[in-house]
Structures are given as C-alpha cells and as structure tokens.
Design an enzyme around this catalytic site. Sequence first.
Site, PDB file in Angstrom:
ATOM      1  CD  GLU A   1      16.356  -2.575  -2.776  1.00 21.37           C
ATOM      2  OE1 GLU A   1      17.538  -2.223  -2.873  1.00 21.37           O
ATOM      3  OE2 GLU A   1      15.434  -1.997  -3.378  1.00 21.37           O
TER       4      GLU A   1
ATOM      5  CD  GLU B   1      10.022  -0.092  -3.820  1.00 22.82           C
ATOM      6  OE1 GLU B   1      10.798   0.086  -4.783  1.00 22.82           O
ATOM      7  OE2 GLU B   1      10.417  -0.154  -2.645  1.00 22.82           O
TER       8      GLU B   1
HETATM    9  O1  9MR Z   1      12.723   6.258  -6.445  1.00 22.65           O
HETATM   10  C1  9MR Z   1      13.749   6.427  -5.518  1.00 22.65           C
HETATM   11  C2  9MR Z   1      14.743   7.448  -6.010  1.00 22.65           C
HETATM   12  O2  9MR Z   1      14.103   8.694  -6.167  1.00 22.65           O
HETATM   13  C3  9MR Z   1      15.914   7.542  -5.044  1.00 22.65           C
HETATM   14  O3  9MR Z   1      16.897   8.375  -5.600  1.00 22.65           O
HETATM   15  C4  9MR Z   1      16.497   6.164  -4.786  1.00 22.65           C
HETATM   16  C5  9MR Z   1      17.615   6.200  -3.740  1.00 22.65           C
HETATM   17  O4  9MR Z   1      17.121   6.579  -2.489  1.00 22.65           O
HETATM   18  O5  9MR Z   1      15.513   5.246  -4.376  1.00 22.65           O
HETATM   19  C6  9MR Z   1      14.464   5.106  -5.297  1.00 22.65           C
HETATM   20  O6  9MR Z   1      13.522   4.202  -4.762  1.00 22.65           O
HETATM   21  C7  9MR Z   1      13.937   2.863  -4.632  1.00 22.65           C
HETATM   22  C8  9MR Z   1      13.313   2.322  -3.356  1.00 22.65           C
HETATM   23  O7  9MR Z   1      13.667   3.133  -2.270  1.00 22.65           O
HETATM   24  C9  9MR Z   1      13.727   0.889  -3.118  1.00 22.65           C
HETATM   25  N1  9MR Z   1      13.442   0.066  -4.267  1.00 22.65           N
HETATM   26  C10 9MR Z   1      13.914   0.551  -5.549  1.00 22.65           C
HETATM   27  C11 9MR Z   1      13.418   1.982  -5.779  1.00 22.65           C
HETATM   28  C12 9MR Z   1      13.835   2.492  -7.157  1.00 22.65           C
HETATM   29  O8  9MR Z   1      15.209   2.528  -7.261  1.00 22.65           O
END
Ligand code: 9MR
Length: 359
Positions: free
Chosen positions: A152, A265
Amino acid sequence: MTLNRQQFLGLTAATTTAAALPVEGSLRGVAGRHGFMFGAAVRSGALIADPRYRALVTHECGLATPEGELKWNAVDADRGYDFHRAEAIQAMLALSGVRLRGHTLVWHNALPRWAELALASPETGRRTLADHIQAVMAAWRGRIDSWDVVNEALDPGEADGMRRSPAFRGVGPDYVEVAFRTARDAAPTAELVYNDYGLEGTDGRSEAKRRALLRLIEQLKSRDTPIDAVGLQAHLSLEQAFDQPSYAAFVRKLSGLGVDIHVTELDVADHSTEAVPVRDRRIADRAEEFLDAVLDTPRARSIMTWGLTDLYSWLNDWGRYYRRDLTPARALPFDASYRPKPMADGIRRAMRGAPSRAA
Ligand code: 9MR
C-alpha cells in the site's frame, strides 16, 4: 520452532483427521489442476480454538497468509523479535502441505510506535527498514518463499501517486526500491511482491491508482529493481461499479511490465438488503467477473481470499466497514457454518475457465 510434547501430540491428533492431499472438488484441488494456487488469510487463534475451521483451511487451501501474525507490530512490538503466533500457524498447517505467504514487511499500518518514529526519521529510517526486512526474512528463510515486501505505498491523492508514509518520509521516495533490494539480498530465492488495494473501481480515484501502480512498477523495472510480482488485494464491493474489459486491459498492461500477478485478499462487501440467496449470488457473480478479468493473463498465478469463512472476516471487526443494517458480512466463499456458498463455485468456475497454463 520447537514444540513441547503436549503441542506435538495435539498437532498429530488434529492432522491425522485433516486431508493430507487436496480433495478432488476442493478449491486447492481445482486450482492445482489448472496451474494455480488457491489459499486464504488465516488466524492463529481461530486455528487453535476451532477444529472445524482448521479442517476447512487444510481441505481448501494450498496457500495461507497469516492475517496479522507477521506484521511489524506482531513480530517486533518492543524491539525483540517474537514469531510464536506465525510459527503456530506454520506448525498447524505444514503437515497438510499448506504453504505460507509472508505479509507484510513494509507498511504504514500495524507499526509499533517506536518503528513508526524510527522509520520516519532521516537519521534512522534506512537502517530501521533494512534491519527489519533482513531479520524477518532471515528468520523465515526456507519456510516462506513469497513475501509482500511493500504494502500500500500508493496514494492517488498525491501528485506523484506516493503515500506519505513513515518510510517515505524517513528513507525518501526511493524507499520501495531500497526495500526490494534489501529483500533480494536477505532471501535470494524468495518471490518479492508489491501489494495494493483500491484498483478496481470505475471512479477517478481507482483510475488514478491504476495509473500510479503502472508507473511505480515501470519505474522499479527500469531501475532493475528485483520485483517479481504484484498482488492485487481485491477488496471488492457491490456498491462499486466494475468494468471488466478495462480492468482486464489494466492487468494485461501490468503483467506486460514483467511481473507475475497474484490476487491476494479477495472478498466482496455489500450493503444490500435483499434476501441472502440473492446477495450471495451477486457476490459470487462479482468475484467471478473479477477473476475472469485477472486470470485472462497467463501470468496470474494465485488466488487468495481474505479469510475463508464469513465467521472470521475483518469486515465484521472494523466498525467503519460494518454493514449498514449491522448484519454480518457475507464476503467469503464459506458461510459462518463452514458451508460453501455460490462464491466458492464462482472461484472454481473462473479457474476452470481460465486460458490454460502450465501446472
Ligand atoms: O484483516 C486485517 C485486520 O484483522 C487487521 O486488524 C488489520 C490491521 O493490521 O489488517 C487487516 O488486513 C489488511 C491487510 O493487512 C492489508 N490490506 C487490507 C486488509 C484489510 O484491512
């Protein structure tokens, strides 16, 4: 990881009932027969506490990404590496032949405060970035062969398309390149992936982000940066319009720059108040339409969903993503009782219908 006797026995008992080989109609089985990998983001706590979830994961997935367990704040919260939670995932899945993908080394989120400060400082930024990448990749060498190195980095709101993240501020605009070079040195045979979201819509922001991504990969490639693949996160939404031909053209252009493509994802959010079967059908159609566009390019290699069952979806954890009627999201291929939904069929159909590629 050294397991104590009790952990070892628990694991053996759990895995003797799990499928060691992909089952015919399972998502991992269909993927394998068509030259793809299929997998999902997984949660260590749920794998430990919920045997049905663990059985579903080992049955359906050839790949798994720890959903949070390898993020900076999970492995190095207080200056001292601790990989126990990720290693528990590995221990629980390895005997079923599930391979792990690493997520993620450099990201502006999930940073412990100390790392955020250290990265953002020109004095310590480079060193902090490199030390972290080296430490994590070295610890997992031979156990994880594909990493989301940078996650990102783009912000379509900025003129240069780059997010003003801590690493951008402390290391400089070339931090993405620095991260990939460091990663290649740390694990020369690992696949190095750039991963991002918000690329699917027909709105100006999505379009600008697609352009920014193409520009970033083009720049990295022109400087011989060691990048192997791009991860398209694909957090889709029924609220957002999707134009299949122009998205397919974008993916073709991207792969033409010399990178493999992964869907990393996938999930489909919705706020529809229609009956559940109608929603499930529309969610499945959107996922399939999206995958058809991606899998059209022979360099598309894998599909991962962000969670596997609706029981464990980040969309039900984050207040700002709750459905407006506050009923749970149905964004994933299996429902909260682990039953396959139309989305699982949609994913299978997309893989079966894709132009053939070497298995
Ligand atoms: O699904 C993930 C959530 O449980 C966490 O709290 C969050 C922060 O670490 O990240 C979420 O996963 C993200 C991923 O790491 C990057 N792309 C977006 C995902 C959804 O927010």
